[in-house]
Design an enzyme around this catalytic site. Structure first.
Site, PDB file in Angstrom:
ATOM      1  N   ARG A  60       0.831  -1.201   0.000  1.00 28.95           N
ATOM      2  CA  ARG A  60       0.000   0.000   0.000  1.00 28.95           C
ATOM      3  C   ARG A  60       0.870   1.256   0.000  1.00 28.95           C
ATOM      4  O   ARG A  60       2.014   1.241   0.437  1.00 28.95           O
ATOM      5  CB  ARG A  60      -0.920   0.010   1.224  1.00 28.95           C
ATOM      6  CG  ARG A  60      -2.011  -1.043   1.185  1.00 28.95           C
ATOM      7  CD  ARG A  60      -2.907  -0.958   2.412  1.00 28.95           C
ATOM      8  NE  ARG A  60      -2.145  -1.154   3.646  1.00 28.95           N
ATOM      9  CZ  ARG A  60      -1.735  -0.178   4.448  1.00 28.95           C
ATOM     10  NH1 ARG A  60      -2.001   1.074   4.170  1.00 28.95           N
ATOM     11  NH2 ARG A  60      -1.056  -0.460   5.548  1.00 28.95           N
ATOM     12  N   LYS A 201      -8.601  -2.534   0.328  1.00 31.33           N
ATOM     13  CA  LYS A 201      -8.525  -1.686   1.520  1.00 31.33           C
ATOM     14  C   LYS A 201      -9.291  -0.371   1.357  1.00 31.33           C
ATOM     15  O   LYS A 201      -9.704   0.223   2.353  1.00 31.33           O
ATOM     16  CB  LYS A 201      -7.059  -1.403   1.873  1.00 31.33           C
ATOM     17  CG  LYS A 201      -6.325  -2.632   2.417  1.00 31.33           C
ATOM     18  CD  LYS A 201      -6.997  -3.227   3.659  1.00 31.33           C
ATOM     19  CE  LYS A 201      -6.166  -4.341   4.269  1.00 31.33           C
ATOM     20  NZ  LYS A 201      -6.868  -5.032   5.380  1.00 31.33           N
ATOM     21  N   HIS A 220     -10.825  -4.756  12.019  1.00 32.54           N
ATOM     22  CA  HIS A 220      -9.721  -5.347  11.263  1.00 32.54           C
ATOM     23  C   HIS A 220      -9.268  -6.578  12.036  1.00 32.54           C
ATOM     24  O   HIS A 220      -8.348  -6.519  12.843  1.00 32.54           O
ATOM     25  CB  HIS A 220      -8.586  -4.332  11.114  1.00 32.54           C
ATOM     26  CG  HIS A 220      -7.516  -4.772  10.161  1.00 32.54           C
ATOM     27  ND1 HIS A 220      -6.190  -4.455  10.327  1.00 32.54           N
ATOM     28  CD2 HIS A 220      -7.584  -5.502   9.018  1.00 32.54           C
ATOM     29  CE1 HIS A 220      -5.488  -4.968   9.332  1.00 32.54           C
ATOM     30  NE2 HIS A 220      -6.314  -5.606   8.522  1.00 32.54           N
ATOM     31  N   SER A 238       0.416  -7.459  11.294  1.00 34.11           N
ATOM     32  CA  SER A 238       1.124  -8.457  10.503  1.00 34.11           C
ATOM     33  C   SER A 238       2.226  -9.121  11.332  1.00 34.11           C
ATOM     34  O   SER A 238       2.974  -8.454  12.045  1.00 34.11           O
ATOM     35  CB  SER A 238       1.746  -7.783   9.280  1.00 34.11           C
ATOM     36  OG  SER A 238       2.448  -8.708   8.496  1.00 34.11           O
ATOM     37  N   LYS A 242      -2.296 -13.845  13.460  1.00 40.41           N
ATOM     38  CA  LYS A 242      -3.743 -13.700  13.274  1.00 40.41           C
ATOM     39  C   LYS A 242      -4.303 -14.757  12.319  1.00 40.41           C
ATOM     40  O   LYS A 242      -5.289 -15.426  12.623  1.00 40.41           O
ATOM     41  CB  LYS A 242      -4.043 -12.288  12.743  1.00 40.41           C
ATOM     42  CG  LYS A 242      -5.507 -11.956  12.598  1.00 40.41           C
ATOM     43  CD  LYS A 242      -5.716 -10.508  12.175  1.00 40.41           C
ATOM     44  CE  LYS A 242      -5.119 -10.210  10.826  1.00 40.41           C
ATOM     45  NZ  LYS A 242      -5.696  -9.028  10.172  1.00 40.41           N
ATOM     46  N   THR A 243      -3.651 -14.913  11.175  1.00 41.13           N
ATOM     47  CA  THR A 243      -4.118 -15.889  10.185  1.00 41.13           C
ATOM     48  C   THR A 243      -3.873 -17.316  10.675  1.00 41.13           C
ATOM     49  O   THR A 243      -4.745 -18.180  10.584  1.00 41.13           O
ATOM     50  CB  THR A 243      -3.412 -15.663   8.838  1.00 41.13           C
ATOM     51  OG1 THR A 243      -3.697 -14.335   8.387  1.00 41.13           O
ATOM     52  CG2 THR A 243      -3.892 -16.655   7.803  1.00 41.13           C
ATOM     53  N   ASP A 257      -9.878 -11.311   7.775  1.00 41.20           N
ATOM     54  CA  ASP A 257      -9.335  -9.949   7.820  1.00 41.20           C
ATOM     55  C   ASP A 257     -10.310  -8.837   8.207  1.00 41.20           C
ATOM     56  O   ASP A 257      -9.926  -7.930   8.934  1.00 41.20           O
ATOM     57  CB  ASP A 257      -8.729  -9.616   6.455  1.00 41.20           C
ATOM     58  CG  ASP A 257      -7.771  -8.446   6.508  1.00 41.20           C
ATOM     59  OD1 ASP A 257      -6.954  -8.383   7.439  1.00 41.20           O
ATOM     60  OD2 ASP A 257      -7.832  -7.593   5.609  1.00 41.20           O
ATOM     61  N   ARG A 322       1.816 -12.017  -1.602  1.00 41.64           N
ATOM     62  CA  ARG A 322       0.408 -12.200  -1.213  1.00 41.64           C
ATOM     63  C   ARG A 322      -0.303 -13.219  -2.099  1.00 41.64           C
ATOM     64  O   ARG A 322       0.046 -13.418  -3.267  1.00 41.64           O
ATOM     65  CB  ARG A 322      -0.333 -10.868  -1.324  1.00 41.64           C
ATOM     66  CG  ARG A 322       0.122  -9.803  -0.344  1.00 41.64           C
ATOM     67  CD  ARG A 322      -0.582  -9.958   0.982  1.00 41.64           C
ATOM     68  NE  ARG A 322      -0.161  -8.960   1.953  1.00 41.64           N
ATOM     69  CZ  ARG A 322      -0.756  -8.771   3.112  1.00 41.64           C
ATOM     70  NH1 ARG A 322      -1.813  -9.510   3.443  1.00 41.64           N
ATOM     71  NH2 ARG A 322      -0.320  -7.866   3.959  1.00 41.64           N
TER      72      ARG A 322
END
Length: 532
Positions: A60, A201, A220, A238, A242-243, A257, A322
């Site tokens: 981003r 996003k 988020h 990140s 979390k994932t 997400d 990604r």
């Protein structure tokens, strides 16, 4: 090659476009893959996924993101470094420039939705000049029925023109890239960047603006449910797990997400996942690895051009490699994307490279607000340019500051109201270092972390006896099934207690310094932070 298309009754001329080239409407996944390959936008890997490169912008571009300041946003947006204002006139100039560009090239239109709960969902449309960006949008957003694609009028439009470059001197931007949202026109313009994450996003930012007025807390976070339909939320920046922790084979994935917590329950904003895949392996993360098949978009991965095998360990183009794939590529996902149950557990994840935070602690409501506002983790030495030999504390409000257009307390108050009303228990889980900081201690054992999270989700820790940490004030369970008691109190695992005290004091001071920016926060929330 275009094949059958599902054209919406609401044409793109309604957005001021007069295209001179072919317009492709709501193509199927195979059509989009074929077109992307034919146009040399990407190449198929040996697993069947489409690999694409985004050029010099591999993430981003937060410095190039703007919101139009007008009667709708002037008093409601938290203006500053994250939410930079532009005038309606500047947006109009960018719109003309982008429209003129789009009128000369092939276009791909994707009609979709943001939000699984139809009461709160947003009909959206993306118009882009790249077949692979259309594929990305098709996989990441929620897919309407064929009938809805024909008849539903989009409420928001994202126009993505990667090859349309801004002139900062003429266009009022900071570089050749621009991501500009206009809440009056209900339109987002993206130009000068090929990074597809901007599309996803930008809509998340929109949802974060519009939903609080409807009583929905936009988050988020990832979310999953057990087979008794108990819901858990996982917030974290990140690298915090979390994932990994939400992709639990014993639970069903709601989403990885973006979610909303409404008066009716929890719902996923998306229809897909956007997973980091640096150092991905089938052994460590089988669910994600097995999702990298036909229809998936891989961004900026390194690939052997003869065998088409991907080197997931390579950061040749970026560390931020990604994978974008539909959620139904995850075998135990809850495809309807919503539940009428409210979260039993809310987990804030941090990777504390200072090695001083407990591996799990229970939070009061005021502590939950404090740590939600702080959004702490620590970057490790060597993982990013500019990060030296010492761990670097990172704070991101709501664990997603770049996407929060409203003042921070809007979201923190919603968190407090939701957990109080529904009796949710909040936990702070450290997946980082134990027995010393990065370089001295060791990373928390994943099996131990999973055991702690499992106990939290089962409710075993909600009323368990605790010991209060003298520096951070956190309530540490005295015992967690399957975890050695001495692991729970960080100081006990350090060989030199005095070094622990010094490092804990250092991190506490960083928390306090960061929190100085929150001038409107109630005293009881400020006092819920570290005491060192």
């Amino acid at each position: 090659m275009g094949g059958i298309m599902i054209k919406n009754e609401y044409g793109i001329e309604q957005h001021g476009l007069e295209p001179s080239r072919t317009v492709h409407w709501n193509n199927s996944i195979p059509q989009l893959v074929e077109m992307a390959c034919a146009r040399r936008e990407g190449q198929l890997t040996n697993m069947g996924a489409l690999a694409c490169l985004t050029g010099k912008r591999t993430g981003r571009s937060p410095n190039d993101k703007f919101i139009v300041k007008d009667s709708i946003t002037e008093g409601t947006v938290d203006w500053g470094k994250t939410n930079k204002p532009i005038s309606s006139e500047t947006f109009e100039k960018l719109l003309r420039k982008t429209t003129n560009h789009l009128n000369t090239v092939e276009l791909w239109v994707t009609d979709a939705r943001a939000g699984a709960d139809t009461e709160f969902s947003l009909p959206i449309r993306t118009i882009t000049t790249k077949a692979w960006h259309a594929l990305f949008a098709r996989q990441l957003f929620r897919r309407p029925t064929a009938q809805e694609m024909v008849t539903t009028k989009p409420e928001w439009v994202v126009i993505s023109a990667p090859d349309c470059l801004a002139d900062p001197a003429q266009d009022g931007t900071n570089s050749e890239a621009y991501i500009a949202a206009d809440f009056t026109r209900k339109m987002v313009l993206i130009g000068g960047t090929h990074y597809a994450g901007e599309i996803k996003k930008s809509i998340f930012t929109v949802m974060n603006f519009v939903l609080p007025d409807r009583g929905v807390f936009p988050m988020h976070c990832s979310a999953n449910i057990d087979f008794n339909s108990e819901v858990a939320l996982f917030f974290g920046l990140s690298g915090t797990g979390k994932t990994t922790l939400s992709a639990d084979p014993k639970r069903r994935l709601l989403g990885d997400d973006e979610h909303g917590w409404s008066p009716r329950g929890v719902f996923n904003f998306e229809g897909g996942c956007y997973a980091k895949c640096i150092k991905l392996s089938e052994e460590r993360e089988p669910q994600i690895y097995n999702a990298l098949r036909f229809g998936t978009v891989l961004e900026n991965v390194d690939m052997d051009m003869e065998t088409r095998e991907v080197d997931f360990d390579s950061a040749r183009f970026t560390e931020n490699t990604r994978a974008a794939y539909p959620i139904d590529y995850i075998s135990n996902a809850l495809l309807r994307g919503m539940t009428d149950r409210h979260p039993k557990a809310v987990i804030f994840l941090t990777c504390d490279a200072f090695g001083v935070l407990p591996p799990i602690s229970r939070l009061t409501t005021h502590q939950a607000m404090y740590h939600f506002l702080s959004g702490y983790t620590a970057k490790l030495a060597g993982t990013e340019a500019g990060v030296g030999s010492e761990p670097q504390a990172t704070f991101s409000t709501g664990f997603g500051a770049p996407f929060l257009p409203r003042p921070a307390m809007v979201y923190a108050n919603m968190l407090a109201q939701k957990i109080s009303k529904h009796g949710s228990t909040c936990y702070f889980v450290n997946t980082g270092w134990s027995a010393g900081p990065y370089g001295v201690g060791h990373r928390m054992d994943l099996a131990a972390t999973r055991a702690m999270v499992t106990s939290a989700l089962s409710g075993k820790l909600a009323d368990a006896p605790t010991t209060q940490d003298p520096v951070f004030g956190l309530h540490i369970p005295n015992h967690v099934p399957g975890v050695a008691d001495e692991l729970l109190i960080p100081k006990k695992s350090w060989s030199n207690p005095a070094n622990y005290d010094a490092k804990a004091k250092e991190l506490a001071a960083l928390f306090t310094k960061n929190f100085e920016k929150f001038s409107e926060v109630p005293a009881e929330v400020k006092s819920a932070g570290p005491r060192g």
